[in-house]
Design a protein around this motif. Sequence first.
Motif, PDB file in Angstrom:
ATOM      1  N   SER A 186      41.441  28.548  42.549  1.00 41.88           N
ATOM      2  CA  SER A 186      41.688  29.861  43.152  1.00 41.88           C
ATOM      3  C   SER A 186      42.915  30.476  42.501  1.00 41.88           C
ATOM      4  N   THR A 242      44.250  36.363  47.452  1.00 47.70           N
ATOM      5  CA  THR A 242      43.268  35.763  46.546  1.00 47.70           C
ATOM      6  C   THR A 242      42.710  36.805  45.601  1.00 47.70           C
ATOM      7  N   THR A 295      38.110  33.123  42.777  1.00 49.53           N
ATOM      8  CA  THR A 295      37.807  31.731  43.103  1.00 49.53           C
ATOM      9  C   THR A 295      36.632  31.271  42.265  1.00 49.53           C
TER      10      THR A 295
END
Length: 526
Positions: A391, A399, A402
């Motif tokens: 990630s 984020t 991923t």
Amino acid sequence: MPRRLWPRTVVLGCDRPLPVGAAVRLVVLPGVALAARPAVASRSEQSFVWTVRPAFTAEFSCERERAGAPCWPVRPLTLAFSAPAARADLQQVRLRRLDGGTPGESITAIVEGEAGDPEARFLRFPVPLAENARYAIELPAGLRDTTGRPLANAASFPLSVGTASAPPIAKFAAAPFGVIELEAAGRGASPRGVLPLTLRHVQPDLAAVAGAPGAAPSGAIRVRRFDTAADILAWLGRVERYHENSVTAREAGLPEPQWHETIEVTDHEGRVRPVRRERRIATRELPLLRDDPAAAVLPLPALPARDGPPAGAPRPFEVVGLPLAAPGYHVVEVESPRLGAALLEPAAPMFVRTGVLVTNLGVHLKHGRESSAVWVTTLDRGRPVAGAEVSVHDCRGGTLWTGRTDVQGVARIAQPLDPRPAVRPGVPAGRRADARVDPACPSDEALFVMARHATPARGGAPAVNDVAFVLGSWQRGIEPWRFDLPQRREAEPDRVAHTVFDRTLLRAGETVSMKHFLRVETARGL
């Protein structure tokens, strides 16, 4: 008294010694003539002023806890001479033991300077020395400098000096961050990492046991493990902020009446006046984990009975291994009142801390403008790790991407990655947040890449959920400028422009035609 050296040079000297350090003036009156031409003489008075050089003396110095205290036995004892002396004479200086141990034991001084230089001014004695011992510094008889002057303070030698107990110490091998390889334990036991910690004279203080009422407070070794990207990023920045630094009383969480302090300042006219300023506190006086309910206490490893000190005596200088059972990022903090009593004024518990990543994974990042790559290997064998969960986060833990690594241990990211968070509290919509002024970002516009890999239980070995990470700012030794590579880190592509002329040979008044080309560099070309 004049003395002729060369046909045109005459040296003057006094018939008696001059006072040491005194100001002297040489006056040349009018009428001084050349011997070969008596008719040519000086017409005006000339004056020359200088200071007589200081006496030839020896000065002893050492590091100590405070003025008048004995010397620290772990720091050099030095002797400095005000003028050079023969190196062969200084090599005869000795440090002799007067009590305990082996009385009369002699230690040879180490003379500083070039080995081939026949003169020297400084020497020191090798360390460590015995604690709480008495020594005498002995000089060779009749020591003189290179001009033949005797030592003015020779009556002070042999000079008696004493050593104190070695100062307490608690020090991690790496701070504020280090990586420890996850080591395989015995059959059926979980792997672990061992954090080295150097201790001296503080070990009994780290018991973390509540004492009797009125007794001195006891210290402890505390640890807390963090697992999420946001927590790891926040604590990476926090430990970095509290490493050998100071913060304001407001940042330390003290009540408002303690935010400022008043000191006395002397102005340029010599007047003393009070000045109110913001109070700052050294971070070594502030705890990070003491009041954290999620922090655990690490016991101090016990010494074998045959190696332990006598009852009531402090444990010696040693390097102990603190076991960190689970992989991941750990913050370890040592609290020691004994350390604070020796190094803080006023005495208070002192805190020493570091951050440690315990893992058997190595995470590597290649950050490109339009695409990036992450590859994961093992630390013990350097083999690729397939199927690792990867990630990518911005500098606040958000984020960005991923995925998983392929059989070669590589995760290919076919999109641009901007580490700067798009929105931050207090920043108007549509404006890109500047990570350099964001206190939540531990690094300046750096991507944070995290990798997780689960190893199933096999052959009696337990399952391991390993985790590791890397910051895009970790590029010491591989900075782009070292390899003449571009420094830009923005996501916008580069634009290349140049002009094509119909001709370059022109006359005055002629018209020239040209065409301008503006092209954009992408992964597919121009």
